[in-house]
Write an enzyme that holds these catalytic residues in place. Structure first.
Site, short mmCIF file in Angstrom:
data_model
loop_
_atom_site.label_atom_id
_atom_site.label_comp_id
_atom_site.label_asym_id
_atom_site.label_seq_id
_atom_site.Cartn_x
_atom_site.Cartn_y
_atom_site.Cartn_z
N ALA A 252 0.69 -1.20 -0.06
CA ALA A 252 -0.02 0.08 0.00
C ALA A 252 0.91 1.30 -0.05
CB ALA A 252 -0.71 0.03 1.42
N LYS A 253 0.30 2.34 0.02
CA LYS A 253 1.16 3.62 -0.17
C LYS A 253 2.19 3.63 1.06
CE LYS A 253 -1.95 7.44 -1.99
NZ LYS A 253 -3.17 7.29 -1.69
#
Ligand code: GLU
Length: 322
Positions: A252-253
């Protein structure tokens, strides 16, 4: 034999990142390696979360990567429209059928009440705790009284039967009776649920093969129940393990997982991304630049690892730096 038909169905609620790109690539390769037809469907049913610009961006990103589709938004095809927000009447029709067959009931539980269901048994991991059936057997009078103050959601009555299916990558899957509890098919705000929309669409579009991320494996028993209740043939499923960070969590980010748009802006060539994704998916020994088309001939579902793929920071960095 019917020709294979697969699809990729992005939700335009954020930028397409490398995890989405990998699912798209594998779904595309699966179909192209069998000379099948590939459908692109925009899953913007949850309108408050979705943005038209992001839908346009997703299409542009996927094309840039080297994917194409036989049917989809801007391309058209025999099952148009390929945008969920334009298909609402079809979902309403499916709801109507389920309702007439007594498969649905209105649920008046508030968000707070639902939150209070701490850890009910048989929850499906990614689907949250199982609904305990609070509104399952309200009388007509009780329903009418509750309806005076609250718009209900509609829930599907899950049959009290065990479920099983054979997943083409994850193998045999078994779910105990009542798994996940009765689930919402239309929210109180009128929005059709993902479960219902995806089943109505995959059936209407003649999809034979669904390849998607392992995070949706838990949704599959619900979807199979809907296929059965609607008298529709179900597709085959292949749920591919996700790309995880070294902390074991889905890429994820916070891992610096990168959007396709960002990579493109940084001057990274699409072949480099495709080669990297292929190496992360058991299709290449080493991440070397390759076009999507070059991967078609050697693609086999059984090359894809069965366990989540751990992506190290160095591997992530290798995507952007030499
Ligand atoms: N729209 C879903 C997502 O972006 C995918 C649905 C599916 O493949 O069934 O997560």
């Amino acid at each position: 034999m019917t020709r294979m038909r697969g699809r990729f169905a992005p939700t335009p609620s954020g930028l397409m990142h490398i995890g989405n790109a990998r699912t798209a690539l594998l779904a595309w390769l699966h179909v192209r390696s069998e000379d099948g037809q590939f459908v692109l469907r925009m899953e913007d049913i949850d309108t408050p979360r979705c943005k038209p610009e992001l839908a346009e961006q997703a299409l542009a990103d996927l094309r840039w990567l080297g994917l194409d589709w036989d049917e989809g938004p801007n391309v058209g095809g025999p099952f148009a429209p390929y945008v969920q927000s334009e298909r609402i009447p079809m979902y309403e029709e499916a709801l109507h059928r389920l309702e007439q067959d007594g498969r649905l009931y209105p649920c008046y539980c508030s968000r707070a009440e639902l939150m209070a269901i701490a850890s009910a048994p048989h929850g499906l991991g990614s689907e949250g705790p199982a609904y305990p059936g609070t509104c399952r057997s309200l009388t007509r009078e009780e329903q009418a009284r509750r309806a005076e103050t609250k718009m209900p959601s509609l829930r599907f009555r899950v049959p009290d039967e065990a479920m099983s299916f054979v997943d083409l990558t994850a193998g045999e899957q078994r779910f105990p009776p009542g798994s996940g509890g009765d689930f919402v098919v239309r929210r109180a705000d009128g929005i059709i649920s993902y479960q219902l929309a995806v089943v109505a669409d995959d059936a209407a579009m003649g999809i034979t093969d669904v390849l998607r991320g392992y995070d949706l494996l838990d949704s599959t028993p619900r979807q199979l129940m809907l296929y059965e209740a609607l008298g529709l043939p179900a597709p085959r499923f292949a749920h591919v393990p996700l790309l995880n960070g070294t902390d074991g969590k889905r890429l994820a980010k916070r891992h610096g997982a990168i959007s396709l748009a960002g990579l493109r802006q940084a001057g990274v060539a699409p072949e480099r991304i495709v080669g990297w994704l292929a190496a992360m998916s058991g299709l290449l020994d080493r991440p070397e630049p390759v076009s999507t088309k070059e991967l078609i001939r050697a693609f086999r579902l059984d090359l894809i690892p069965k366990e989540p793929v751990v992506v190290t920071d160095e591997q992530l960095a290798a995507l952007t730096h030499n």
